[in-house]
Every structure is written in structure tokens, then in C-alpha cells.
Design an enzyme around this catalytic site. Sequence first.
Site, PDB file in Angstrom:
ATOM      1  N   HIS A 285       0.307   4.419  -6.862  1.00  0.00           N
ATOM      2  CA  HIS A 285       1.432   3.821  -7.580  1.00  0.00           C
ATOM      3  C   HIS A 285       2.017   4.765  -8.614  1.00  0.00           C
ATOM      4  CE1 HIS A 285       0.172   0.092  -5.577  1.00  0.00           C
ATOM      5  NE2 HIS A 285       1.477  -0.052  -5.539  1.00  0.00           N
TER       6      HIS A 285
ATOM      7  N   GLU B  25       0.658  -6.030   5.442  1.00  0.00           N
ATOM      8  CA  GLU B  25       0.013  -4.802   4.969  1.00  0.00           C
ATOM      9  C   GLU B  25      -1.481  -4.793   5.241  1.00  0.00           C
ATOM     10  OE1 GLU B  25       1.123  -4.235   0.863  1.00  0.00           O
ATOM     11  OE2 GLU B  25       0.842  -6.329   0.363  1.00  0.00           O
TER      12      GLU B  25
ATOM     13  N   ASP C 110      -0.217   0.217   2.255  1.00  0.00           N
ATOM     14  CA  ASP C 110      -1.508  -0.446   2.412  1.00  0.00           C
ATOM     15  C   ASP C 110      -1.893  -0.589   3.881  1.00  0.00           C
ATOM     16  OD1 ASP C 110      -2.562  -0.930  -0.170  1.00  0.00           O
ATOM     17  OD2 ASP C 110      -0.969  -2.386  -0.514  1.00  0.00           O
TER      18      ASP C 110
ATOM     19  N   CYS D  47       8.940  -1.634   3.530  1.00  0.00           N
ATOM     20  CA  CYS D  47       9.165  -1.251   2.132  1.00  0.00           C
ATOM     21  C   CYS D  47       8.109  -0.274   1.629  1.00  0.00           C
ATOM     22  CB  CYS D  47       9.249  -2.478   1.233  1.00  0.00           C
ATOM     23  SG  CYS D  47       7.727  -3.416   1.188  1.00  0.00           S
TER      24      CYS D  47
END
Length: 591
Positions: free
Chosen positions: A200, A442, A466, A513
Site C-alpha cells: 500500500h 480478490e 490480493d 482495480c
Amino acid sequence: MPEPLHKGEKTFRGIPVSAGVCRGKILVLDRARPTVFKRQLSDGEVNEEVSRLEKALVQTRHQILEVQRKVSEGMGKHEGSIFDAHLLVLEDRTLLDEVVRVIHEEKVNAEHAFHTVAERYASTLAAIEDDYLRERATDMRDVTARVLNNLLGCDEEIDLRHLKEPCIIISHDLTPSNTAQLDKRNVLGFATDVGSKTSHTAIMARSLRIPAVVGLKNASDQLQTGQYALLDGFNGVIVVHPTDQTLFEYGQLERKQVSLQEKLRDILLKPAVTLDGHRVFLSANIEQAADAAEVKGNGAEGVGLFRTEYLFINRDHLPTEEQQYQAYRQAAAALKPMPVVMRTLDLGGDKFLSHLQVAPELNPFLGWRAIRFCLQERGIFREQIRAILRASAEGNVKMMYPMISGLDELNQANALVEEYKAELRSQNIPFDEQMEIGAMIETPSAAIVADALAKRLKFFSIGTNDLIQYSLAVDRMNEKIAHLYEPTHPAIVRLIKATVEAAHHHKIWVSVCGEMASDPVLAPLLIGLGVDELSAAPPLVPAMKYVVRRLKLSEAKELADFALSCESGSEILARCQELARRIAPSLFENN
Ligand code: PEP
Ligand code: MG
């Protein structure tokens, strides 16, 4: 080991995670706590050592009072009072008397005596099964670090929100919350020893448009504050003391970038349509309502992923329903009529709240994360869903759940949402009765049972970051196995295909995404597999549009057919690269 690019300079190679080149002075953070050496004192030195300790304690007290004053002014008295506990450590006579006794009796330096005694107290407190006492252990260690820094003459911890001058930050690691706090005006770029493309922190760097390199192994030990360096976020390189030749070469690269940016600006407001007329929906991933301007400014057609958890981190209390409502409504209102997809809270993994005191887990990415957390912490979930529903009255809000692993979770989440809707109805609070609900795909299990999920949802959004880590069992944060993190692995291609087929069979749309969507090399494969929407950090949207507008759907489909029949991830990748470089060569002139 660093390798020279040109004689006289040192080069460190890592993983490129955020494009751009910057040059400037290095600021190294996160040095391990000061190393404390033991020094045997002569008899004559003992009293002097005690007075050195006393001076350091007074200095520490002043520093803490100053921090407390700033925090109280900036955030409120309650937040400031947190530092009372730090001041109490400095007044703890038992602790201080013990340190002085050790200096006298063992004839050792103040650093060693303070560190040994304070650490003994802290470990004892930390071992007791009591949250309050464990907190005191943390306070004691914080204060100890300050006292030691003062004894050793080291600088105080650097406040990342207010840097004195522009610099390149080098650190062993940066948490997503550290990154969110970076003083954007003064951070030219950053680099870390650990991390990978989909951590992240890396995602945040791309959103902030800060050039970044991660996975540099032990560079933070070898680099020094004040050194002049060049950071290349295209190729994952840091060059310390760059030669004139290197600076010249990078100057040329920057000129190419300027001409590419002009090409991208020309198509900013044009539609994302392939050469043979196929429309692709391009949207943006955001972390806060204020990013709405970036969405429009980069020609995105909506928000495909609002990572709402960033509203929860970097603060001392949970945001209230009202605060959340204001943030969600602000994003929706700013972008109306473009759709805004709010993802419900995805805490856990590498995103934590300091104030929630969640116990550390052995496998946080497989643990109490995302929808699993929300289905247990119902109070938090309820406030967020109510806030999103209230914001949906704007008319352009959609909502999705993260990390759904099967039907039971989806049913539970949907049942709760129905309950909260009924509450709002009975309170006469308006919301959009037609608000579409989707789920992130995910986990491999979700992709495999996509058919069951699709019947109950209005859309899917594939979270490849993920999905890849869970399918290939490759930790997305671990630079040591970053080479195994393979978006073109045949298993991933097939899982995406299965998800798209299930969705289209039930007449619902599919977005991607995860970071795979924003890679110009991989976007054609996703389009060929039938994905309807690609969503990426706003600054990456123009390059995606450039690729789409130079692609033919027929070529993308051929690529997808090849990938579905292929047994090797590297062969699929080579085909993707060959196509992307052929149709959009200007995007690949940085290396
Ligand atoms: C993903 O997993 O691909 C995703 C978009 O979610 P996040 O990166 O926030 O985990
Ligand atoms: Mg995810």
C-alpha cells in the site's frame, strides 16, 4: 552491493514502484534505535556521568512538554494529555534512583545504565496480561529512546509532515500511514529497503505522484543523510554522487517524458475507445474525498475504488458516522454524475489503526481483515454503511465489499445492509434505494464461486493485488519473493476469465482495480479477457487511455486467447510486452 553506473558514483537497484526522476539531498529515517555502548568509568568520572544524565532528563522533559503543547493546540487537550504518561516516566523516582545506583555501583556510562534499567522495567510491564500496563511499557520505551538520543547527541525523530527542505526520503520501511502523512511539497521521492509493487505504500506513492523505489535490501544502512542522489522511479535505481554523464543521460530521459506528457494531454478529454470502436470504461482509485479533482484532471470517468480505510488511519479516534458521511458525500457531489464506488472498510493486512489495539497476528493478510473484521465489529460496520447509504442520496454512489471469500460472507453483509437501510427508512433519512452493491474478487475462492456471487450482486471488481498474492501464495509485501509475484501466471489469467464469464452470464459488469489494470503492458490482456472497466491511481489513467486508443479489440482478444492456451507465465508476459511496445512505443522509452 551497489554497482557503479559511471565511475565515481554508487548505484543501488530495487523495484520501481512510482514513475519519475528526482534528484536532491538524502534524508535517512528509521535508523535502528541508537546503539548503546557500555563504557567503564574511572572513579573520578562517576559524578560527571550522573550530572550528564540529569541534564538529558531535563532536556527530554522540555521536549515532551513542547510536543504536548503542539499536539494540544493542533488536535485538542485530550490528545495532548497522552504525553502525561511520558512525563510520569521521567518523574519515576524508583526508576531514576536505580539508574543512578547502577552508574555508581557498576561504574558504567549513563546511556548503558539508563537503557539497561528502563528496558528491564519495560519488558516486565510488557509481559503482563494487562492492556494498561503494556501501554506503559510502550511509553517507557518511547521516553527511553528520547533520553538516549539526548545523551548521545542524536537528533529528535523527524516529523514527516513538516520537513525543513526538499529531500529524498530513505527508510528501512514506511507504513501506509507514514506515507499518507508525507509533506508532499518537500518529499522529492522516497526509497525503502523492503516492500514491493503492490504494497500500500507503493500504491500511495503513485497516487501522490512521488517517484519511489522499494525493495533496496539494506540501502538505508549504506546511505547517509546529506548525500546528493538521483532517484529513478522508472527503473528502480538510486544513484549516489551521480556523475555529469549520468545527470546528462537523465536530462534526456526527462525531455522524452515532457514530450510524452504532451501526447497524453492531447487525449485527456477524449473517450477510451479502441481503434475498432470498443469502449472501455477508465476510472480512478482514490483514498480521500479531496482526490476528486485529480480524478477529473486526469480524464477518468468516475471512481472505481475509494479506499475508505484511509479515513480511519492517522487519527486517534474512529471517524463518526457524520464525519464519514461528509467525506463520502463530498466525493460523490464533486464527481456527480460520474459513479463513485465506495469500498467498505479494508483494514488489516498492512493497514492498521493504532487506536484500535488489534493484537498482532502471525499472518495478517490471511487474518482478521476487511469484511471479516467488519462482520465482527458490527458497530463500526453499521456506522460506515449508514454513512455510505446517506451519501448515496447524491445518486451516483455504488458500494462494494472487500475480500469476500464465499457466499455466506456476502449474505451476512447484505443482510446487515438491509437492516441498516430499514433503520434509515424508519428515521426518514434519505438514501438511494437503487444503490448498486458489488464485491471485490480478490480471493481464489471468490473467483471460483463467482457464479453464485454474481446472482446476488450488480458488479464485480477484481482486486488483482490480493488475488495474485492469495492464488500464488506470494506475500505482496515481501521483496525477497517479488520475482514470484506474476500477474500473467496462467492461473491468474484463468481466474480472471472465469470471473468475467460468470459476471457476463448474469449480465453484471466487471472492473479490475488492482495494479494490474494500470500497467500498460497488461491492460490489453484484461481488455481481451472481457473486463469492462479498468481503475487505477489518477496519474496513471492518461497512459491507460493512450494504450486503449492505440489498441484493437481484435488484437486484445487474440492475446487473451493465446494466454488462455499458454502454460507459461513468462511467455504470456513476453506476448503482452511485444503488443504494448508495438502499439505504444513512447510509453517505454524510460529504460
Ligand atoms: C487489490 O487487492 O487488488 C485491491 C485493489 O485492494 P487493495 O490493494 O487495497 O488491497
Ligand atoms: Mg485488496
